[in-house]
Design an enzyme around this catalytic site. Sequence first.
Site, PDB file in Angstrom:
ATOM      1  CG  ASP A  97       5.697   3.851   1.614  1.00 39.29           C
ATOM      2  OD1 ASP A  97       5.634   4.579   2.619  1.00 39.29           O
ATOM      3  OD2 ASP A  97       4.743   3.721   0.810  1.00 39.29           O
TER       4      ASP A  97
ATOM      5  CG  PHE B  75      -1.876   1.227   1.136  1.00 39.72           C
ATOM      6  CD1 PHE B  75      -3.021   1.148   0.357  1.00 39.72           C
ATOM      7  CD2 PHE B  75      -1.594   2.411   1.799  1.00 39.72           C
ATOM      8  CE1 PHE B  75      -3.881   2.240   0.254  1.00 39.72           C
ATOM      9  CE2 PHE B  75      -2.439   3.503   1.696  1.00 39.72           C
ATOM     10  CZ  PHE B  75      -3.588   3.414   0.929  1.00 39.72           C
TER      11      PHE B  75
ATOM     12  CE  LYS C 134      -0.367   7.001   6.612  1.00 36.49           C
ATOM     13  NZ  LYS C 134      -1.552   7.708   6.158  1.00 36.49           N
TER      14      LYS C 134
END
Length: 406
Positions: free
Chosen positions: A224, A139, A253
């Site tokens: 990532d 993802f 984030k």
Amino acid sequence: MANPVIERERLYGAHNYEPLPVVLTRGEGVYVWDDAGKRYIDMMSAYSAVSHGHCHPRLVKVLKEQAEQLNIVSRAFYTDKLGPFLERVCELTGFEKALPMNTGAEAVETALKAARKWAYSVKGVEADQAEVIACAGNFHGRTITVVSMSTEPQYRAGFGPFTPGFKIIPYGDVSALENAITPRTAAFLVEPIKGEGGIVVPPEGYLKACEAICRQHNVLMICDEIQTGLGRTGKLLAYQHEAIQPDGVVLGKALGGGILPVSLFLTRREVMDVFTPGDHGSTFGGNPLAAAVGKAALDLLMEDQLIERAARMGDYFQAQLKRLVSPLIKDVRGKGLLIGLEIDEKYPARILCLKLLQHGVLTRDTHGTVIRFAPPLIITEEQIDTAVSALQKVLAEADAEVKEKQ
């Protein structure tokens, strides 16, 4: 009786999310409150974006002070906040350069653009032939190009045609990576721990072996770390559990302190310098407000020793979860405060999340079978105990339901 706030959002908003039926109005530390005044422990942290806790006073103070000075001017001009922010993050991570964006998906797109242009201008790959290798179950976001390398059917259904140039290999399989590399391979993009994919931890030594293979074949290894980075797993960056230094990393984030969207692609000078003025950009990326909050979030992470706290509390949390006894529990896994509780498919994990909601614990499932536990890094043992106690009650209720149906 239907909640009018929920009904209004459903009426006027796209149905691209299926929120739990709770309306949140306030947050402080690890807690959030709903519109009826009920308090909940937040075990989601907005998918790791609220690592510092909700409305951290120091970050709110920085936000207010900067908002009164200068907010958005675009990258058409220099500002006094971006340089210090980029310097701080480069010092902490060991990379030479950083390119600021806003969301994680934008940072992933930036990494892909950099890898492709590097392949053409430095590695010598034939024009428009560069390939990027990604892992099944990944993802990395939801843009058209990013879902082009997804293996999740729902993320792709109805959105084609897709961007070419991607190869998908099994996660955790070193030989698959080596076999997939060709002279056209620009980069290998990998999550050190799969977050949305179910909190999946690869075999020990996997990242180290991947780093060696990428070095051997002159392929960029890009991690990532949007969900796993900035202390979440008990290290500043999750790949540090294997003592490697990839060619690039994607952050987001928690970088915004739970207040603003802030993201970065970091890499070495040779890779970043393929960009020239006009190649890439963002009106909001690197704005003074985001840079001020981002630097303060990094400073706070280090000064309050939140990384060490995540390691310590994560060990405690996993130990408590592993003491639970229920035939519905299949696995407890993760690192630091990124923990997945895998549930037997015969009982939907979402139903357990709805039951936890009633007991004052907020979290969500992924793929219908894994419950996430990723609270703010400031959580205490007492708060963990409260959440585990609620989970114990919920599992007992679910076990009884399953037994009745048999």
